[in-house]
Write a protein that holds these residues in place. Structure first.
Motif, PDB file in Angstrom:
ATOM      1  N   TYR A 117       0.855  -1.184   0.000  1.00 55.23           N
ATOM      2  CA  TYR A 117       0.000   0.000   0.000  1.00 55.23           C
ATOM      3  C   TYR A 117       0.893   1.236   0.000  1.00 55.23           C
ATOM      4  O   TYR A 117       2.077   1.162   0.341  1.00 55.23           O
ATOM      5  CB  TYR A 117      -0.964   0.003   1.200  1.00 55.23           C
ATOM      6  CG  TYR A 117      -0.277  -0.027   2.530  1.00 55.23           C
ATOM      7  CD1 TYR A 117      -0.026  -1.231   3.163  1.00 55.23           C
ATOM      8  CD2 TYR A 117       0.154   1.145   3.132  1.00 55.23           C
ATOM      9  CE1 TYR A 117       0.636  -1.274   4.377  1.00 55.23           C
ATOM     10  CE2 TYR A 117       0.818   1.119   4.349  1.00 55.23           C
ATOM     11  CZ  TYR A 117       1.062  -0.098   4.963  1.00 55.23           C
ATOM     12  OH  TYR A 117       1.729  -0.121   6.157  1.00 55.23           O
ATOM     13  N   GLY A 118       0.297   2.337  -0.400  1.00 54.48           N
ATOM     14  CA  GLY A 118       1.020   3.611  -0.389  1.00 54.48           C
ATOM     15  C   GLY A 118       2.327   3.533  -1.164  1.00 54.48           C
ATOM     16  O   GLY A 118       2.424   2.856  -2.193  1.00 54.48           O
ATOM     17  N   ILE A 119       3.350   4.157  -0.622  1.00 57.66           N
ATOM     18  CA  ILE A 119       4.623   4.270  -1.320  1.00 57.66           C
ATOM     19  C   ILE A 119       5.329   2.907  -1.445  1.00 57.66           C
ATOM     20  O   ILE A 119       6.156   2.704  -2.345  1.00 57.66           O
ATOM     21  CB  ILE A 119       5.530   5.345  -0.647  1.00 57.66           C
ATOM     22  CG1 ILE A 119       6.661   5.800  -1.583  1.00 57.66           C
ATOM     23  CG2 ILE A 119       6.041   4.865   0.679  1.00 57.66           C
ATOM     24  CD1 ILE A 119       6.219   6.593  -2.794  1.00 57.66           C
ATOM     25  N   PHE A 126       9.489   0.335  -8.616  1.00 58.65           N
ATOM     26  CA  PHE A 126      10.749   1.007  -8.968  1.00 58.65           C
ATOM     27  C   PHE A 126      11.913   0.024  -8.878  1.00 58.65           C
ATOM     28  O   PHE A 126      12.734  -0.079  -9.793  1.00 58.65           O
ATOM     29  CB  PHE A 126      10.957   2.194  -8.018  1.00 58.65           C
ATOM     30  CG  PHE A 126      12.137   3.057  -8.362  1.00 58.65           C
ATOM     31  CD1 PHE A 126      12.078   3.935  -9.439  1.00 58.65           C
ATOM     32  CD2 PHE A 126      13.312   2.998  -7.613  1.00 58.65           C
ATOM     33  CE1 PHE A 126      13.165   4.745  -9.764  1.00 58.65           C
ATOM     34  CE2 PHE A 126      14.401   3.807  -7.931  1.00 58.65           C
ATOM     35  CZ  PHE A 126      14.330   4.681  -9.006  1.00 58.65           C
ATOM     36  N   GLU A 127      11.953  -0.743  -7.777  1.00 58.18           N
ATOM     37  CA  GLU A 127      13.066  -1.682  -7.576  1.00 58.18           C
ATOM     38  C   GLU A 127      13.051  -2.820  -8.590  1.00 58.18           C
ATOM     39  O   GLU A 127      14.099  -3.357  -8.945  1.00 58.18           O
ATOM     40  CB  GLU A 127      13.066  -2.210  -6.141  1.00 58.18           C
ATOM     41  CG  GLU A 127      13.794  -1.244  -5.203  1.00 58.18           C
ATOM     42  CD  GLU A 127      13.357  -1.333  -3.756  1.00 58.18           C
ATOM     43  OE1 GLU A 127      12.912  -2.421  -3.333  1.00 58.18           O
ATOM     44  OE2 GLU A 127      13.435  -0.298  -3.064  1.00 58.18           O
ATOM     45  N   ALA A 128      11.857  -3.169  -9.067  1.00 58.61           N
ATOM     46  CA  ALA A 128      11.759  -4.213 -10.101  1.00 58.61           C
ATOM     47  C   ALA A 128      12.201  -3.676 -11.457  1.00 58.61           C
ATOM     48  O   ALA A 128      12.320  -4.418 -12.428  1.00 58.61           O
ATOM     49  CB  ALA A 128      10.327  -4.729 -10.189  1.00 58.61           C
ATOM     50  N   SER A 129      12.374  -2.358 -11.524  1.00 62.79           N
ATOM     51  CA  SER A 129      12.751  -1.694 -12.766  1.00 62.79           C
ATOM     52  C   SER A 129      11.673  -1.855 -13.846  1.00 62.79           C
ATOM     53  O   SER A 129      11.978  -1.921 -15.042  1.00 62.79           O
ATOM     54  CB  SER A 129      14.112  -2.215 -13.249  1.00 62.79           C
ATOM     55  OG  SER A 129      14.630  -1.360 -14.213  1.00 62.79           O
ATOM     56  N   ALA A 130      10.422  -1.924 -13.387  1.00 63.43           N
ATOM     57  CA  ALA A 130       9.305  -2.051 -14.331  1.00 63.43           C
ATOM     58  C   ALA A 130       9.251  -0.824 -15.240  1.00 63.43           C
ATOM     59  O   ALA A 130       9.665   0.267 -14.845  1.00 63.43           O
ATOM     60  CB  ALA A 130       7.999  -2.181 -13.559  1.00 63.43           C
ATOM     61  N   LYS A 131       8.770  -1.029 -16.441  1.00 61.62           N
ATOM     62  CA  LYS A 131       8.711   0.063 -17.422  1.00 61.62           C
ATOM     63  C   LYS A 131       7.313   0.661 -17.542  1.00 61.62           C
ATOM     64  O   LYS A 131       7.136   1.732 -18.106  1.00 61.62           O
ATOM     65  CB  LYS A 131       9.173  -0.448 -18.797  1.00 61.62           C
ATOM     66  CG  LYS A 131      10.600  -1.000 -18.762  1.00 61.62           C
ATOM     67  CD  LYS A 131      11.620   0.082 -18.400  1.00 61.62           C
ATOM     68  CE  LYS A 131      13.042  -0.457 -18.342  1.00 61.62           C
ATOM     69  NZ  LYS A 131      13.460  -0.880 -16.981  1.00 61.62           N
ATOM     70  N   VAL A 132       6.319  -0.083 -17.045  1.00 58.90           N
ATOM     71  CA  VAL A 132       4.964   0.474 -16.953  1.00 58.90           C
ATOM     72  C   VAL A 132       4.421   0.214 -15.551  1.00 58.90           C
ATOM     73  O   VAL A 132       4.768  -0.773 -14.913  1.00 58.90           O
ATOM     74  CB  VAL A 132       3.961  -0.141 -17.976  1.00 58.90           C
ATOM     75  CG1 VAL A 132       4.223   0.337 -19.386  1.00 58.90           C
ATOM     76  CG2 VAL A 132       3.927  -1.643 -17.893  1.00 58.90           C
ATOM     77  N   SER A 161      12.828   8.638 -12.003  1.00 60.81           N
ATOM     78  CA  SER A 161      14.040   8.486 -11.199  1.00 60.81           C
ATOM     79  C   SER A 161      13.741   8.250  -9.714  1.00 60.81           C
ATOM     80  O   SER A 161      14.654   8.207  -8.899  1.00 60.81           O
ATOM     81  CB  SER A 161      14.944   9.703 -11.380  1.00 60.81           C
ATOM     82  OG  SER A 161      14.186  10.867 -11.206  1.00 60.81           O
ATOM     83  N   SER A 162      12.461   8.069  -9.362  1.00 65.99           N
ATOM     84  CA  SER A 162      12.137   7.768  -7.955  1.00 65.99           C
ATOM     85  C   SER A 162      10.745   7.133  -7.857  1.00 65.99           C
ATOM     86  O   SER A 162       9.905   7.336  -8.734  1.00 65.99           O
ATOM     87  CB  SER A 162      12.148   9.051  -7.124  1.00 65.99           C
ATOM     88  OG  SER A 162      11.067   9.875  -7.509  1.00 65.99           O
ATOM     89  N   ALA A 167       4.473   7.361  -8.228  1.00 67.15           N
ATOM     90  CA  ALA A 167       3.231   7.632  -7.483  1.00 67.15           C
ATOM     91  C   ALA A 167       2.453   8.785  -8.107  1.00 67.15           C
ATOM     92  O   ALA A 167       1.231   8.716  -8.267  1.00 67.15           O
ATOM     93  CB  ALA A 167       3.560   7.944  -6.022  1.00 67.15           C
ATOM     94  N   GLU A 168       3.188   9.831  -8.480  1.00 65.94           N
ATOM     95  CA  GLU A 168       2.554  11.010  -9.076  1.00 65.94           C
ATOM     96  C   GLU A 168       1.845  10.672 -10.388  1.00 65.94           C
ATOM     97  O   GLU A 168       0.716  11.091 -10.621  1.00 65.94           O
ATOM     98  CB  GLU A 168       3.636  12.036  -9.391  1.00 65.94           C
ATOM     99  CG  GLU A 168       3.553  13.306  -8.611  1.00 65.94           C
ATOM    100  CD  GLU A 168       4.783  14.157  -8.868  1.00 65.94           C
ATOM    101  OE1 GLU A 168       4.956  14.618 -10.011  1.00 65.94           O
ATOM    102  OE2 GLU A 168       5.577  14.318  -7.912  1.00 65.94           O
ATOM    103  N   ARG A 169       2.541   9.904 -11.228  1.00 67.48           N
ATOM    104  CA  ARG A 169       1.947   9.556 -12.534  1.00 67.48           C
ATOM    105  C   ARG A 169       0.752   8.632 -12.368  1.00 67.48           C
ATOM    106  O   ARG A 169      -0.257   8.765 -13.064  1.00 67.48           O
ATOM    107  CB  ARG A 169       2.995   8.873 -13.427  1.00 67.48           C
ATOM    108  CG  ARG A 169       4.033   9.855 -13.883  1.00 67.48           C
ATOM    109  CD  ARG A 169       4.926   9.280 -14.944  1.00 67.48           C
ATOM    110  NE  ARG A 169       6.104  10.132 -15.070  1.00 67.48           N
ATOM    111  CZ  ARG A 169       7.111   9.917 -15.883  1.00 67.48           C
ATOM    112  NH1 ARG A 169       7.106   8.855 -16.661  1.00 67.48           N
ATOM    113  NH2 ARG A 169       8.125  10.739 -15.926  1.00 67.48           N
TER     114      ARG A 169
END
Ligand code: GRF
Length: 200
Positions: A117-119, A126-132, A161-162, A167-169
């Motif tokens: 949940y959340g961040i 991010f850590e998985a380096s997912a592209k979508v 880059s974070s 989260a924003e997108r």
């Protein structure tokens, strides 16, 4: 159609629902429910003169049985979990089966489940380096994040880059698809056919 929205924090999805032009004519948010004594989402509700309830075991909060009674009185047709962080008792979920939905800030069935949940969700993405990544609106069943998927929308995160940027997108698309799903419910356009959710 009468809607109850469950919240725990900021309430930007609640705000998106309240502001949605597509919901103005046939959807009314009748109740906002929280596990927190106060949160920004509650202030949004109060500013709109929407009734608020605190649910849970804390002193002064009502039980889920009492809440169900109030929601019956308000003739609630759909329950929307929008950033609600507590697990809801199975009895309550079964009572509203097929009428309780959640917004998850990732593309289920990936990046869901306990602790997601959340961040935390966006960190894992991010850590998985997912592209979508993206947002998922799904029905609630008796385990975390496994109910049938109603609607999803992707965002490209190749260049982020974070986790915060993800989260924003994702939040932008949450604000689009959650009101849209509610609108489709109000129009009776969401049906389960052959065990799949079909939107007409
Ligand atoms: C959203 O990202 C939602 O998907 C998640 O919690 C966040 C709530 O945000 N479940 P807000 O309270 O609607 O601003």
């Amino acid at each position: 159609m009468n809607v109850a929205v469950f919240v725990s924090g900021r309430g930007s999805n609640l705000q998106a629902i309240v502001n949605s032009p597509g919901l103005k004519n046939h959807v009314q948010v009748k109740a906002v429910i929280s596990d927190k004594a106060d949160c920004r989402a509650f202030q949004i509700a109060k500013a709109q003169a929407i009734q608020t309830f605190n649910v849970g075991s804390k002193t002064g909060f009502i039980s889920y049985d009492e809440l169900a009674y109030h929601l019956e009185e308000l003739k609630i047709d759909l329950i929307v979990l929008a950033g609600f962080l507590k697990l809801i008792p199975i009895k309550f979920i079964n009572y509203y089966k097929g009428k309780i939905i959640n917004i998850h800030p990732a593309l289920l069935p990936s990046f869901g489940g306990p602790g997601m949940y959340g961040i935390n969700v966006h960190k894992a993405v991010f850590e998985a380096s997912a592209k979508v990544s993206g947002a998922t609106v799904h029905f609630i069943d008796d385990t975390y994040d496994t109910g049938k998927i109603i609607m999803q929308k992707c965002v490209d995160i190749t260049d982020v880059s974070s986790p915060e940027e993800i989260a924003e997108r994702v939040l932008q698309v949450e604000h689009q698809i959650l009101p849209l799903v509610i609108q489709k419910f109000a129009e009776g356009k969401i049906n389960i056919v052959d065990n799949r959710v079909i939107i007409n």
